[in-house]
Design a protein around this motif. Structure first.
Motif, PDB file in Angstrom:
ATOM      1  N   THR A   3       9.500   6.187  14.000  1.00 55.43           N
ATOM      2  CA  THR A   3       8.482   6.104  12.950  1.00 55.43           C
ATOM      3  C   THR A   3       7.197   6.813  13.375  1.00 55.43           C
ATOM      4  OG1 THR A   3       7.752   3.924  13.758  1.00 55.43           O
ATOM      5  CG2 THR A   3       9.428   3.965  12.024  1.00 55.43           C
ATOM      6  N   GLU A  19       6.481   6.063   2.650  1.00 51.77           N
ATOM      7  CA  GLU A  19       6.989   4.961   3.464  1.00 51.77           C
ATOM      8  C   GLU A  19       8.257   5.374   4.211  1.00 51.77           C
ATOM      9  OE1 GLU A  19       6.793   4.525   0.066  1.00 51.77           O
ATOM     10  OE2 GLU A  19       4.853   3.512  -0.087  1.00 51.77           O
ATOM     11  N   HIS A  21      11.655   3.949   5.191  1.00 48.50           N
ATOM     12  CA  HIS A  21      12.697   2.924   5.051  1.00 48.50           C
ATOM     13  C   HIS A  21      13.854   3.390   5.944  1.00 48.50           C
ATOM     14  CE1 HIS A  21      10.217   1.299   2.009  1.00 48.50           C
ATOM     15  NE2 HIS A  21      10.531   2.158   1.077  1.00 48.50           N
ATOM     16  N   VAL A  64      19.338  -0.907   5.493  1.00 47.64           N
ATOM     17  CA  VAL A  64      18.029  -0.273   5.496  1.00 47.64           C
ATOM     18  C   VAL A  64      16.941  -1.289   5.853  1.00 47.64           C
ATOM     19  CG1 VAL A  64      16.326   0.962   4.111  1.00 47.64           C
ATOM     20  CG2 VAL A  64      18.763   1.423   3.790  1.00 47.64           C
ATOM     21  N   ARG A 117      13.285  -2.040   5.492  1.00 50.26           N
ATOM     22  CA  ARG A 117      12.181  -1.631   4.627  1.00 50.26           C
ATOM     23  C   ARG A 117      10.873  -1.540   5.408  1.00 50.26           C
ATOM     24  NH1 ARG A 117      15.000   0.235   0.308  1.00 50.26           N
ATOM     25  NH2 ARG A 117      16.813  -1.099   0.135  1.00 50.26           N
ATOM     26  N   ASP A 118      10.074  -0.521   5.072  1.00 52.70           N
ATOM     27  CA  ASP A 118       8.730  -0.353   5.652  1.00 52.70           C
ATOM     28  C   ASP A 118       8.752  -0.446   7.175  1.00 52.70           C
ATOM     29  OD1 ASP A 118       7.432  -0.116   3.094  1.00 52.70           O
ATOM     30  OD2 ASP A 118       7.711  -2.273   2.856  1.00 52.70           O
ATOM     31  N   GLY A 156      17.113   4.224   1.644  1.00 50.32           N
ATOM     32  CA  GLY A 156      16.709   4.721   2.954  1.00 50.32           C
ATOM     33  C   GLY A 156      16.079   6.105   2.866  1.00 50.32           C
ATOM     34  N   THR A 157      15.152   6.388   3.791  1.00 45.19           N
ATOM     35  CA  THR A 157      14.504   7.704   3.829  1.00 45.19           C
ATOM     36  C   THR A 157      14.819   8.472   5.109  1.00 45.19           C
ATOM     37  OG1 THR A 157      12.466   6.847   4.856  1.00 45.19           O
ATOM     38  CG2 THR A 157      12.593   6.792   2.445  1.00 45.19           C
TER      39      THR A 157
END
Length: 457
Positions: A293, A318, A320, A335, A337-338, A371-372
């Motif tokens: 991240t 964000e 994810h 996933v 989150r955040d 998801g990202t």
């Protein structure tokens, strides 16, 4: 007068268009209550119990176990009010207990009759435990007298009388275990609250029938290899969804992969120091997630997706974070989150929670979508490197191999260090090799010198 209402397979989540019937929980003639689970289905995302929005008598079922139905196809029909009109034919007071006490046999909102409410949750399970509708009884067929058994089984060992209607089972794992061992749950006596069937009950039933199953069979000549039957495995459920998604990824995404070896000795030492300080243990995966991240904050191009219709790169604010988890049903990607706003301790707890839910087959569509960026820890399989397929529609995936002692030049001298191979597979449309290399090099620097992370905390 009774009205016959049709209940259709509801929309089970984003992008899901069909579901496979795993097990019917009711039979024709059963009395069901509002929101009572009536069928267990498996989608490309999860295995869920589907509650019926109507209360009444089941008049028809559509589809057999193992059959796939599209969303919107009829599941069953329910005669609303029928159990009140014919109490004698359906067992008297037992049938009248179909709807919840004090409740109506009508759904709370007919306009939302096909909206799935509370599936797979403790709420729906609690409803199933409270409501025990009795099935219509029929005169028993005459049976021939059986020879007396040498000894009567004890109460704990005695097989339960066949159960009509829903089978009270604590989880999908218990159903799966029963299917694998050939146990008919309707013949099992549950030892849990309200007769709930537990894993131990299935195991006891399996042990009880083991002698019959292990009896020596007549010798059969072995078939020649040339005559062996070809096995065909349907591409459906999780396996089918994975096949479709990976095929689309390969077809649409021009991917490339770069990799680097990194000295993880300092990272492992930092983790040992964290865990020695007390409190919840920090996982290696959580540390890589925290590094990931931080790297995405510096290289946001990789936290994006491509909108083909608009011909735009959509950069997402964000993170994810998806992570690969191996289960009995196949590989799934839950996933977190955040993830960018979570600490290493929080990430550890969330990874553990989602992994446990995944292995229980209880992930919801919401747990598996949105998801990202994906973190793939293939080192747990004992391998060093991989060139994975990107999890469409994401733009990149970080791969982490096993961390093992290797010869390494450290401080100008040859030493044995804890080494890991890192790989980044990325969509070449969202960035060039310089960005991808910069991201991967930053990750490697954080692995080799965890203090680098302090600049981003």
């Amino acid at each position: 007068m009774a009205r016959v209402l049709e209940f259709k397979l509801p929309d089970l989540g984003e992008g899901l268009t069909e579901a496979e019937i795993v097990r019917w929980l009711v039979s024709v003639g059963d009395v069901v209550a509002i929101d009572q689970p009536v069928v267990e289905v498996e989608t490309a995302k999860a295995m869920v119990e589907v509650p019926c929005p109507y209360g009444g008598v089941v008049t028809a079922r559509f589809g057999e176990e193992g059959e796939e139905l599209p969303v919107g196809a009829p599941l069953l029909t329910v005669a609303v009010g029928a159990e009140e009109e014919a109490p004698a034919a359906s067992g008297g007071a037992g049938a009248a207990a179909g709807p919840a006490a004090g409740g109506s046999s009508e759904p709370a909102d007919e306009g939302s009759g096909n909206v799935l409410v509370g599936y797979g949750t403790s709420t729906s399970t609690a409803r199933r435990r409270r409501v025990r509708p009795a099935a219509p009884s029929a005169p028993a067929a005459p049976r021939a007298a059986a020879p007396a058994a040498p000894a009567a089984p004890t109460a704990a060992q005695a097989p339960a009388a066949p159960v009509e209607g829903p089978v009270p089972v604590i989880s999908p794992l218990v159903r799966k275990l029963a299917r694998e061992r050939g146990i008919d749950l309707r013949q099992v006596r549950g030892s849990g609250p309200d007769g709930l069937i537990l894993r131990v009950d299935v195991e006891h039933a399996s042990t009880a029938q083991a002698p019959a199953e292990t009896a020596p069979a007549p010798a059969v000549p072995a078939a020649a290899p040339a005559g062996a039957a070809v096995e065909r495995v349907p591409l459906r459920g999780v396996r089918g969804a994975v096949a479709d998604k990976l095929t689309r990824s390969r077809r649409e995404i021009p991917d490339a992969t770069c990799w680097v070896d990194a000295d993880a000795t300092e990272l492992m030492a930092a983790r040992a120091a964290m865990n020695a300080a007390g409190g919840p243990k920090i996982s290696v995966l959580a540390l890589f997630a925290r590094i990931c991240t931080a790297a995405l904050a510096r290289y946001p191009e990789l936290n994006s997706r491509v909108d083909l219709e608009a011909r735009e790169i959509v950069r997402l604010p964000e993170v994810h974070l998806g992570f690969a988890a191996q289960t009995d049903r196949g590989l799934v990607v839950p996933v977190v989150r955040d993830a960018h706003g979570r600490s290493a301790e929080d990430l550890t707890a969330e990874f553990a929670r989602l992994t446990e839910v995944a292995r229980a087959g209880a992930l919801t569509p919401a747990d598996l979508t949105g998801g990202t960026f994906t973190l793939n820890n293939y080192g747990v399989f004992g391998v060093d490197g991989s060139t994975p397929i990107i999890n469409h529609p994401e733009a990149a995936m970080l791969g982490v191999g096993r961390i093992i002692p290797k010869p390494w030049v450290h401080g100008g001298e040859l030493a044995v260090r804890q080494v890991v191979q890192l790989s980044l597979t990325f969509d070449h449309r969202v960035c060039d090799g310089g960005t991808a290399g910069g991201f991967l090099r930053y990750v490697a620097d954080c692995v080799e010198q965890p203090a680098v992370l302090l600049r981003t905390l």
